[in-house]
Design a protein around this motif. Structure first.
Motif, PDB file in Angstrom:
ATOM      1  N   ALA A   1     -77.049  57.829  94.398  1.00 59.90           N
ATOM      2  CA  ALA A   1     -76.160  58.950  94.081  1.00 59.90           C
ATOM      3  C   ALA A   1     -76.629  59.755  92.875  1.00 59.90           C
ATOM      4  O   ALA A   1     -76.115  60.849  92.622  1.00 59.90           O
TER       5      ALA A   1
ATOM      6  N   LEU B   1     -75.172  64.159  89.545  1.00 61.95           N
ATOM      7  CA  LEU B   1     -75.149  63.518  90.857  1.00 61.95           C
ATOM      8  C   LEU B   1     -75.878  64.362  91.898  1.00 61.95           C
ATOM      9  O   LEU B   1     -75.992  65.587  91.782  1.00 61.95           O
TER      10      LEU B   1
ATOM     11  N   SER C   1     -72.408  63.581  96.544  1.00 62.92           N
ATOM     12  CA  SER C   1     -71.773  62.519  95.766  1.00 62.92           C
ATOM     13  C   SER C   1     -70.717  63.132  94.848  1.00 62.92           C
ATOM     14  O   SER C   1     -70.930  64.206  94.269  1.00 62.92           O
TER      15      SER C   1
ATOM     16  N   LEU D   1     -67.177  55.165  91.278  1.00 68.86           N
ATOM     17  CA  LEU D   1     -68.615  55.386  91.157  1.00 68.86           C
ATOM     18  C   LEU D   1     -69.100  55.001  89.764  1.00 68.86           C
ATOM     19  O   LEU D   1     -70.194  54.444  89.619  1.00 68.86           O
TER      20      LEU D   1
END
Length: 525
Positions: free
Chosen positions: A442, A466, A470, A476
């Motif tokens: 990502a 990113l 993403s 995340l």
């Protein structure tokens, strides 16, 4: 003060001399979290390290061979280090928190012949086995496993006598790896004479270790600081090394200092800061403690004031690096100036220099530098003449830290002149964090910097761009943090992550981490 370095020197032989002088005295006093104790006297330590040396010699480890050592705190670490010195092997200290990529890099870079590890690290070594052509010997400190020789299985039948190798003072003894701002960690070369130089000042005039002391230095094996204080400064003075194998807890440490006759303490600023914050601090009676030192990062005034008020004890700051020894500090008899690093070591010429290597006048901020001929200075970075050359500026070794010197010779730290992050006593290179992050599918680009933190001094913060598709989220963030922990040592993971659209860069495209650091300081102030 001038040091007269002998032509031949081996620190392990010096420790054995203490075994002759007081064989029944405690050398290492080990305590675990459950309260179980183990003790080796100086003569027992001599015989124990001799048995280990005989085992390692039998399997083929010879003088000059490089050996990566991955063990936690405890008696075994002392025995292993002494045994390897007696063999004349080159010790590569490694934290038990290293991951397989760190291990693979160090082994291949140094062309290490053997790795010695504890059970908890073996699964991290295994993936590197087929990637490291130089490795010939895999030794676990426990019992034998598939592909691993068990040190514990072989010790019982070994001779307790061993003839220590005659090592020249200028012969390589330690190869410690330290983080860099670009590229992989650098292999810092230290010779057998290094402990001789360290003992002369750091042990006697900073830590103030005496023969009848019990010394608790909290650093773990794998760090240059472990060689500095728990190992060299303690055993080299014939004192007792107190080793607590449990996790840090402010109340736990204070209870141990109250219960056990620890007379010298060397801890990180983070540990002192957290102890100073204990609400009922004045209930603890640290009656044996007479000398307290701190190293790893600057110590704040509040901690010094608190320990003076509550315990009538001055915590003395010290500054040095993996590449050298104690350079600047509040030495015994020197009045501390809270906020200052202290004064230069009696055997070190320290100056504040400009970009051309010229000494700057009093009060001017510049690079903290030392005379390149200082006896305890490293012998360069292994197989890296370019980075070695960059560390020097004319007749000066430049530390990478900036400071100023006042009219009385005290040095005041102003900050890093590079991007190295010091967090809780750990030295972390931003490249290591960034290299791990960009391996995540990502992440398109990132930068890691120091972010001020009241407990750790600084923490690692990552600014992350990113890839398309993403989306930033708490999930995340946690995933990226776990990803870094899995690829490199857990202490290096970014405790903060900020998702951004762009990063500040120079005209040539290099990330300007200095802008990100300044932004963090402004937000925290």
């Amino acid at each position: 003060m001038k040091l007269n370095m002998p032509e031949f020197y081996n620190f392990a032989a010096q420790v054995d001399e203490w075994a002759v002088k007081h064989p029944e005295k405690r050398a290492v006093w080990e305590l675990d979290e459950q309260g179980n104790e183990a003790v080796l006297t100086y003569d027992e330590l001599r015989r124990y390290s001799n048995r280990i040396a005989n085992v390692l010699g039998t399997i083929g480890i010879e003088q000059g061979d490089k050996v990566l050592v991955l063990v936690p705190r405890g008696i075994t670490a002392y025995g292993l280090y002494l045994a390897l010195l007696k063999l004349g092997a080159v010790i590569m200290p490694g934290s038990e928190m290293l991951r397989y990529k760190d291990i693979e890099y160090r082994v291949n870079h140094a062309k290490a012949k053997a790795v010695i590890g504890f059970e908890g690290i073996l699964e991290e070594v295994e993936p590197a086995r087929g990637q490291c052509d130089s490795l010939r010997h895999f030794v676990t400190i426990g019992h034998a496993k598939d592909g691993w020789i068990g040190l514990q299985d072989l010790l019982g039948d070994q001779d307790e006598e061993f003839v220590c190798a005659q090592t020249r003072a200028d012969e390589l003894a330690f190869l410690s790896y330290t983080s860099g701002t670009t590229g992989g960690p650098k292999g810092v070369m230290h010779v057998h004479g290094w402990p001789f130089a360290h003992l002369a000042v750091a042990a006697k005039q900073w830590l103030d270790v005496r023969e009848d002391d019990t010394v608790w230095a909290t650093a773990g094996p794998g760090w240059a600081k472990w060689i500095w204080s728990p190992f060299v400064s303690t055993l080299g003075m014939g004192a007792t090394a107190f080793v607590y194998k449990g996790r840090f807890g402010a109340e736990t440490y204070l209870n141990l200092l109250q219960k056990y006759p620890v007379s010298v303490l060397c801890a990180t600023p983070t540990e002192y800061r957290l102890m100073a914050k204990v609400t009922d601090l004045d209930q603890y009676k640290l009656q044996a403690l007479r000398s307290a030192c701190s190293a790893g990062e600057p110590l704040n005034r509040e901690v010094i004031d608190t320990f003076r008020r509550v315990f009538d004890l001055t915590v003395r700051d010290g500054y040095g690096q993996t590449e050298n020894t104690l350079l600047v500090g509040t030495f015994v008899g020197v009045e501390p100036r809270p906020g200052s690093m202290g004064r230069p070591s009696p055997v070190v010429q320290v100056a504040i220099v400009d970009e051309e290597g010229a000494e700057l006048p009093t009060g001017k901020v510049g690079d903290i530098a030392i005379d390149r001929h200082m006896v305890a200075l490293f012998k360069g970075y292994l197989d890296d003449p370019e980075r070695t050359a960059k560390a020097f500026r004319g007749e000066w070794y430049v530390t990478g830290d900036q400071g100023r010197m006042d009219e009385d010779g005290y040095i005041w730290f102003e900050g890093r002149s590079d991007d190295i992050i010091i967090s809780g006593g750990y030295t972390i290179g931003p490249f290591e964090v960034e290299d791990a992050l960009v391996k995540h599918p990502a992440v398109a680009e990132c930068a890691a910097v120091a972010s001020p933190d009241p407990e750790r001094g600084n923490i690692v913060k990552a600014f992350v761009i990113l890839k398309k598709g993403s989306t930033p989220s708490d999930e995340l963030t946690a995933e990226l943090q776990e990803h870094v922990k899995n690829l490199t040592a857990p202490y290096k993971y970014p405790r903060k992550i900020e998702f951004v659209e762009e990063l500040p860069k120079t005209s040539s495209g290099k990330i300007r981490r200095i802008e990100l650091r300044q932004k963090e300081k402004q937000q925290q102030s």
